[in-house]
Design a protein around this motif. Structure first.
Motif, short mmCIF file in Angstrom:
data_model
loop_
_atom_site.label_atom_id
_atom_site.label_comp_id
_atom_site.label_asym_id
_atom_site.label_seq_id
_atom_site.Cartn_x
_atom_site.Cartn_y
_atom_site.Cartn_z
N GLU A 139 -92.77 21.99 -29.67
CA GLU A 139 -93.13 21.86 -28.26
C GLU A 139 -93.39 20.40 -27.89
N ASP A 140 -94.01 19.64 -28.80
CA ASP A 140 -94.20 18.20 -28.56
C ASP A 140 -92.85 17.49 -28.42
N VAL A 141 -91.93 17.84 -29.29
CA VAL A 141 -90.59 17.24 -29.24
C VAL A 141 -89.93 17.56 -27.90
N ARG A 142 -90.04 18.81 -27.47
CA ARG A 142 -89.42 19.22 -26.20
C ARG A 142 -90.03 18.45 -25.03
N ARG A 143 -91.37 18.31 -25.00
CA ARG A 143 -92.03 17.62 -23.89
C ARG A 143 -91.66 16.14 -23.86
N ALA A 144 -91.58 15.52 -25.03
CA ALA A 144 -91.20 14.11 -25.09
C ALA A 144 -89.78 13.92 -24.59
N PHE A 145 -88.91 14.84 -24.99
CA PHE A 145 -87.52 14.75 -24.57
C PHE A 145 -87.40 14.94 -23.06
N GLU A 146 -88.13 15.89 -22.50
CA GLU A 146 -88.10 16.12 -21.06
C GLU A 146 -88.60 14.89 -20.31
#
Length: 405
Positions: free
Chosen positions: A107-114
């Motif tokens: 989820e951290d990876v997804r938020r950073a990517f967004e």
């Protein structure tokens, strides 16, 4: 005719031709061709739709040919987008993980990517694709996959391809009105890279120039990731128009002579001249290959010089250890490779699509690299989203570069 959701379809919509490719996933995630269709493109100009009805008809003809060969109906597809309205930019975004170090989650990876792909754009533009480059975890950079590592802040570098919202919407509308759901739109240069570049080339540094009808898409990889994209407003149509004007012959005849120039036997420089029909009832005249060379080579030089300018602008021109790869129908232009090696000072090769089985005799051609890349792209996303094959999904996630949706 049956419809099976496991089948994957790619649609390459170009200025000159519309291609539909249907593949069936096989053992180990491999793809097998089951249907392929090509139709002459109508309703396009300079990479954008100018007549929706004409573009729809081209899509219908290509899809029907692919459906007939495959024995299944196409209900959804991955669609390529190109044209001068596309632009690439590098962006960085990140998230705080807390005041104390903790493990990075998916989820951290997804938020950073967004956060990274959320670039500020005018209202008439949109994000088409976003490709992950590398992570930064606190002071450590160059991380390929940050999930499971420990830190207090996670940042990610991405390359974002943006385009005209209206041009994009018209492509999606044309496909939708033929009863086909657009699963994803993909920058054509990225799709071509999927089917033609090796992992070693991506790591060492390579530029791919996909020469289409109305424009040429450029994409540069280094250290395994997309670093730069650009669209050069010169394509195969410009060569055809030059021949038509220079020889005062109709466009269809000029296209035939351009192809004959690319297919000529260079070992026989004194080959019989071609016949160039004239317009307005005037008599045809003989055209030598030397005359064609005088018309085609200046335009080839222009394309290569524009490509060289983009390489310099990228700042990566000295980091292309694997040289440059040409794809698209224009890659078959006679004399392109030696002239490119001389002009660019780089090793050059012409791409052939790889990565799928049972391509037959027609598909292994530079003109079909993009449509093959679209189904490979779609299959990769399918595997990433399929929880039933955790081993294969995990392997692919390790090399996944971050799709922008």
């Amino acid at each position: 005719m049956s419809q099976k959701s496991s089948y994957i379809c790619g649609l390459d919509l170009g200025n000159n031709k519309t291609c539909a490719l249907v593949c069936q996933p096989g053992e180990g995630g491999k793809l097998e061709v089951v249907g392929f269709g090509v139709a002459e493109s109508k309703g396009w100009r300079r990479g954008v739709i100018v007549s929706l009805d004409s573009a729809r008809l081209s899509i219908r003809k290509a899809v029907e040919a692919a459906e007939d060969a495959a024995g299944v109906s196409v209900g959804a597809a991955y669609v390529g987008v190109g044209g001068p309205h596309l632009k690439g930019v590098n962006s960085t975004g990140g998230v705080a993980l807390g005041s104390r170090s903790r493990e990075v989650t998916a989820e951290d990876v997804r938020r950073a990517f967004e956060a990274a792909k959320n670039v500020t754009l005018p209202p008439d533009r949109m994000v088409v694709n976003a490709e992950r480059q590398e992570f930064l975890l606190d002071s450590q950079n160059g991380i390929r996959n940050a999930a499971g590592m420990v830190g207090t802040r996670l940042d990610v570098h991405v390359h974002v391809v943006t385009g005209s919202a209206i041009a994009h919407e018209n492509v999606v509308t044309a496909v939708n009105r033929e009863g086909i759901t657009v699963l994803d739109t993909v920058y054509e240069g990225l799709a071509a890279a999927e089917a033609s570049l090796t992992s070693d080339e991506r790591e060492l540094g390579v530029a791919l120039l996909d020469i289409g009808g109305g424009s040429s898409e450029l994409i540069i990889y280094h250290e395994g990731s997309v670093r730069y994209t650009a669209v050069i407003p010169v394509g195969g149509d410009h060569f055809t128009n030059d021949v038509a004007v220079g020889l005062r012959t109709p466009i269809p005849e000029a296209e035939k002579m351009k192809l004959a120039w690319g297919e000529r036997d260079t070992a026989q420089p004194d080959a019989a001249p071609l016949e160039a029909p004239s317009v307005g009832g005037r008599p045809a005249r003989a055209v030598s290959y030397e005359m064609l060379k005088d018309i085609i080579e200046p335009r080839t030089t222009e394309l290569l010089e524009l490509a060289q300018a983009e390489l310099v602008r990228s700042g990566l021109e000295r980091q292309l250890g694997a040289g440059i790869v040409f794809s698209g129908g224009g890659a078959k232009l006679g004399g392109l490779v030696p002239l490119a090696e001389h002009t660019l000072g780089l090793p050059v090769r012409v791409a052939r699509p790889v990565g799928i089985e049972k391509m037959g005799e027609v598909l292994p051609d530079p003109a079909f690299v993009t449509v093959v890349g679209l189904v490979i792209h779609g299959n990769r996303l399918r595997l990433l989203r399929d929880p039933r094959d955790e081993r294969l999904t995990g392997k692919l996630w390790g090399i996944f570069r971050g799709k922008g949706n």
